[in-house]
Write a protein that holds these residues in place. Sequence first.
Motif: not given
Length: 279
Positions: A91, A147-148, A196, A208, A211, A214
Amino acid sequence: METKKVWFVTGASKGLGLALIKKLLEQNYRVAATTRNTKSLLSEIGESSDAFLPLEVNLTDPENVKSAIVKTIEHFGQLDVVVNNAGYGQIGTLEELSDKEARANFDINVFGTLNVIRNAMPYLRQQKSGHIFNISSIGGYSGNFPGWGIYCATKFAVAGLTESLAEEIKGFGVKATVVYPGYFRTDFLSKDSVKTPENVIEEYETARNSEQAHLDEINGNQPNDPQKGAEALIAISEVENPPVHFLLGSGTDEFLNNKIKTITGDAEKWSKLTFSTVI
């Protein structure tokens, strides 16, 4: 009685990999299963036997991978199906992640897969049969997960190299399939299984939120059963003409349709500029 195929499965100590080797053994296939530490495999499955070979493998070490393939063939006398399943989620936004963090994700998810392919193909090519499954992700088809980005990039790479691989090896009678799993109820999204960013940039609020969704909401509520996913892979391995692309799990069709719609829409909207380059 027909001799069952020999499978070589990486990332076999948990999740889809563990579900797969259990299903394979239940159905009397023979399995070489790799992991970074065989302790959990020995606890879950048992010691080495005529049907099962646990192997401790560092996928980033080509010689270590080569040794594992050799041991598999020495133990079982053949190799038929390879499943490149090992990988982890990283992440972090593209700005946040360091070069070291990004490369580490590629080392396992992409170059680990390539190490296995390079060392398995001489045997499969010589026997003129076999099947390689490369486990990507629905994030390897649709990358719109804030974020991925690095993780999605590794899985896009797995998809791309599998397309090329399928063309390169079909003349030898060897098949290749890229698998795009959706959300499966495994520990993939647990805090112990994903990494992370070391240096968080708080301004990335959307990342965020993704994240946390998930890790805190999707984790434990995934709609797909890894055992049923394993059964699907086994079924694909037994057909004469398997797909090069295989969507695995409920919800993957939505990502498929949304991306087709997006790309088609952009192509139509900007077609005038697209074809403006003609001499």
